[in-house]
Design an enzyme around this catalytic site. Structure first.
Site, PDB file in Angstrom:
ATOM      1  CG  LEU A   5      47.421  37.021  34.755  1.00 30.71           C
ATOM      2  CD1 LEU A   5      48.344  36.055  35.644  1.00 30.71           C
ATOM      3  CD2 LEU A   5      46.678  36.035  33.916  1.00 30.71           C
ATOM      4  N   GLY A   6      45.576  41.023  36.125  1.00 34.43           N
ATOM      5  CA  GLY A   6      44.694  41.704  37.070  1.00 34.43           C
ATOM      6  C   GLY A   6      45.548  43.115  37.385  1.00 34.43           C
ATOM      7  N   GLY A   8      46.027  45.330  40.945  1.00 36.79           N
ATOM      8  CA  GLY A   8      45.713  45.641  42.095  1.00 36.79           C
ATOM      9  C   GLY A   8      46.022  47.067  42.707  1.00 36.79           C
ATOM     10  CG  PHE A  10      50.147  48.698  46.550  1.00 36.45           C
ATOM     11  CD1 PHE A  10      50.257  50.350  46.530  1.00 36.45           C
ATOM     12  CD2 PHE A  10      49.724  48.211  47.410  1.00 36.45           C
ATOM     13  CE1 PHE A  10      49.556  50.944  47.774  1.00 36.45           C
ATOM     14  CE2 PHE A  10      49.185  48.981  48.892  1.00 36.45           C
ATOM     15  CZ  PHE A  10      49.142  50.174  48.895  1.00 36.45           C
ATOM     16  CB  THR A  12      49.597  45.769  36.276  1.00 41.63           C
ATOM     17  OG1 THR A  12      49.057  47.013  36.330  1.00 41.63           O
ATOM     18  CG2 THR A  12      48.764  45.160  35.358  1.00 41.63           C
ATOM     19  CE  LYS A  30      51.210  43.256  43.322  1.00 46.54           C
ATOM     20  NZ  LYS A  30      50.948  43.111  44.650  1.00 46.54           N
ATOM     21  CG  ASP A 124      44.210  42.819  53.138  1.00 46.73           C
ATOM     22  OD1 ASP A 124      42.894  42.839  53.830  1.00 46.73           O
ATOM     23  OD2 ASP A 124      44.134  43.233  52.086  1.00 46.73           O
TER      24      ASP A 124
END
Length: 197
Positions: A5-6, A8, A10, A12, A30, A124
């Site tokens: 899906l993506g 980041g 830190f 995947t 994740k 954040d």
């Protein structure tokens, strides 16, 4: 695991493939290589996620260490959000209509107020860290920089963490951080939704 899906800072995130006995379409996984972040930090994020249970925050299910051929991984299992992020929504159709913005920001504010009631700060908050579920409901995600707020910390000069464009002046100067900095970031998101930039 199925589709990626993506990726980041830190880890995947993957969509979970069908698993016997559960509806795996509801879950995202994740995977974080332990070398990318210290173990204590990963476990802290999982503990914070387990405290947060609100309709406008990402739902957490489980976290654990997994040893594989590629090394040691820290795995976080959450709900699967399929509606894209506010950042994607802004890029696709700027600016949004004010009634839609009002609904989205009410949902973001509700999730943020809940976190603050637990004495937690996101640190954040930005359009990329607000995802939409299949019904279009806004949910705050990515608690990697989240922390427990404290009165003493708010008076201590500290290194600013987060994304520059969404930092309050006080946080950027390292003078303090606390829940008001999340509120500032929410105001930045509101302006971006209304202006399209």
């Amino acid at each position: 695991l199925a589709a990626r899906l993506g990726r980041g800072s830190f880890g995947t995130t993957y969509r979970m493939r069908k698993v016997a006995g559960i509806d795996a379409r509801r879950y995202a996984v994740k995977m974080i290589e332990s070398e990318e972040l210290d173990g204590a930090g990963l476990e802290k994020e999982a503990r914070l996620l387990s405290m947060i249970e609100h309709e406008n925050t990402l739902r957490f299910y489980d976290a654990f260490w997994h040893d594989s051929e590629d090394g040691r991984l820290f795995v976080i299992v959450t709900e699967l959000l399929t509606g894209g992020s506010l950042a994607e929504k802004i890029a696709a159709a700027p600016p949004l209509h004010p009634p839609e913005v009002a609904t989205l920001m009410q949902q973001v504010a509700s999730g943020l107020a809940y976190m603050h009631s637990l004495n937690l700060q996101h640190r954040d908050l930005k359009p990329a860290n607000v995802m939409l579920d299949a019904t279009g409901r806004a949910k705050i995600i990515d608690f990697g920089l989240a922390c427990v707020s404290s009165a003493s910390r708010s008076r201590t000069k500290t290194k600013a963490v987060g994304t520059d464009a969404y930092m309050s002046p006080e946080k950027a100067d390292g003078k303090r951080y606390g829940p008001p900095d999340d509120v500032w970031a929410a105001g930045c998101i509101l302006a971006e939704l209304l202006l399209g930039r």
